[in-house]
Design an enzyme around this catalytic site. Structure first.
Site, short mmCIF file in Angstrom:
data_model
loop_
_atom_site.label_atom_id
_atom_site.label_comp_id
_atom_site.label_asym_id
_atom_site.label_seq_id
_atom_site.Cartn_x
_atom_site.Cartn_y
_atom_site.Cartn_z
N ASP A 168 0.80 -1.16 0.07
CA ASP A 168 -0.09 0.11 0.03
C ASP A 168 1.00 1.25 0.03
OD1 ASP A 168 0.98 -0.15 2.52
OD2 ASP A 168 -1.11 0.08 3.59
N SER A 169 2.24 1.10 0.09
CA SER A 169 3.07 2.14 -0.21
C SER A 169 2.72 2.84 -1.46
CB SER A 169 4.57 1.74 -0.27
OG SER A 169 4.90 0.73 -0.78
N ASP B 6 -1.15 -6.31 -0.61
CA ASP B 6 -1.12 -5.82 0.79
C ASP B 6 -2.75 -5.42 0.97
OD1 ASP B 6 0.45 -5.08 2.84
OD2 ASP B 6 1.16 -3.21 1.93
N LYS C 260 -1.21 -9.47 2.64
CA LYS C 260 -0.33 -9.14 3.85
C LYS C 260 -1.10 -8.20 4.63
CE LYS C 260 3.19 -5.87 3.61
NZ LYS C 260 2.86 -5.05 4.40
N GLU D 150 -1.18 -5.87 8.50
CA GLU D 150 -0.36 -5.26 9.47
C GLU D 150 -0.94 -5.71 10.96
OE1 GLU D 150 0.35 -1.07 9.16
OE2 GLU D 150 1.04 -1.22 7.01
N GLU E 156 9.39 -4.33 10.05
CA GLU E 156 9.90 -3.30 9.61
C GLU E 156 10.42 -2.22 10.63
OE1 GLU E 156 6.98 -1.24 7.23
OE2 GLU E 156 7.95 0.71 7.02
O1 KIV Z 1 3.54 -0.92 1.70
C1 KIV Z 1 4.72 -1.74 1.73
O2 KIV Z 1 5.50 -1.25 0.58
C2 KIV Z 1 5.28 -2.52 2.67
C3 KIV Z 1 6.51 -2.73 3.17
C4 KIV Z 1 6.90 -3.80 3.75
C5 KIV Z 1 7.63 -2.31 2.12
O3 KIV Z 1 4.26 -2.81 3.52
#
Ligand code: KIV
Length: 277
Positions: free
Chosen positions: A44-45, A83, A112, A114, A181
């Site tokens: 999500d970056s 993500d 993924k 968090e 991270e």
């Molecule tokens: O969104 C992202 O880029 C991440 C990282 C672990 C690089 O979650």
């Protein structure tokens, strides 16, 4: 044959380091895949480096589906992890399952999210549906950024113990790997040695089982943030500015296009046309 989650887990057992890079679009994803990275993480970056938001919070499921789709159409060899964006899995387990399913339908091989021990039930529920999950602890851009700003995690004994417990809880819940991270390198080493699944570090030292970076950072394409943990392999932003200003000069000076860039009418047609008009 593209890599599977099982292949990634086996890399840890075989002592082979795992290379992960973020990817958001077809063209760059195809190049990263061709270069042989093991995992393309549609992070999500994207909200920051592609969409220009200040942080990852505004990113939506619809946007992630578009990025995941583009990357999955480009990949030949890598595993694609999508993500889950902010508030797509925190409110309820049924949201988490439904939104994980959406990313899989868009082309991801795994998702993924968090969070540590607090996400145990959510992770188990997603994994039970058959969707592989990567965990993400330490600095968590979706939440830590709001409460603490950008801050290294796991620098005190208490913080370290919490992180180790988070990693074990995620392993217990069934994640196939955990992103760490900005975790102090000592704690990353302990976590990597205490879990059987691979740890993927970003700013967390060399003892993780793999490393992940944002592709725009290694290529020097995003100038707003330059974290200490990034290794920049190219300065593409300089090259892009140079190339674009050469193009602008060529257009202004009439040096572009030339004959090799344009198309002609069929032989003799131009002369006939001129007679007619
Ligand atoms: O969104 C992202 O880029 C991440 C990282 C672990 C690089 O979650």
């Amino acid at each position: 044959m593209a890599k599977t989650v099982k292949d990634i887990v086996e890399m840890k057992n075989g002592g082979k380091k795992i290379s992960v890079l973020t990817s958001y679009d077809y063209a760059l994803a195809a190049l990263c895949d061709k270069a042989g990275v093991d995992v393309l993480l549609v992070g999500d970056s994207a909200g920051m480096v592609v969409l220009g938001y200040e942080n990852t919070l505004p990113v939506t499921m619809e946007q992630m589906e578009i990025f995941v789709g583009a990357v999955s159409r480009a990949k030949q060899n890598a595993l694609v992890v999508g993500d889950l964006p902010f508030m797509s899995y925190q409110a309820s387990i049924s949201d988490a399952i439904a939104n994980s399913g959406r990313l899989i339908k868009a082309g991801a091989d795994a998702v993924k999210l968090e969070g540590g021990a607090a996400m145990e039930d959510t992770v188990s529920a997603i994994v039970e549906t058959g969707i592989p999950v990567m965990g993400h602890i330490g600095f968590q851009p979706q939440t830590t950024a709001l409460s603490q700003g950008y801050k290294v995690q796991g620098r005190t004994v208490d913080a370290a113990i919490r992180l180790i417990e988070d990693a074990k809880a995620l392993e217990e819940a069934g994640v196939f790997s955990i992103a760490l991270e900005m975790v102090s390198h000592e704690v990353s080493k302990i976590i990597s040695e205490s879990v059987s699944i691979p740890t993927i570090g970003i700013g967390s030292g060399v003892n993780c089982d793999g490393q992940v970076l944002v592709v725009h950072d290694i290529l020097g394409l995003y100038e707003k943030l330059k974290p200490k943990f990034v290794k920049q392999y190219l300065s593409l932003s300089d090259d892009v500015v140079k190339a674009v200003s050469n193009y602008k000069d060529d257009v202004e000076d009439g040096k572009f296009p030339t004959e090799e860039n344009w198309f002609s009418m069929e032989k003799g047609e131009y002369e006939k046309l001129k007679e007619k008009i």
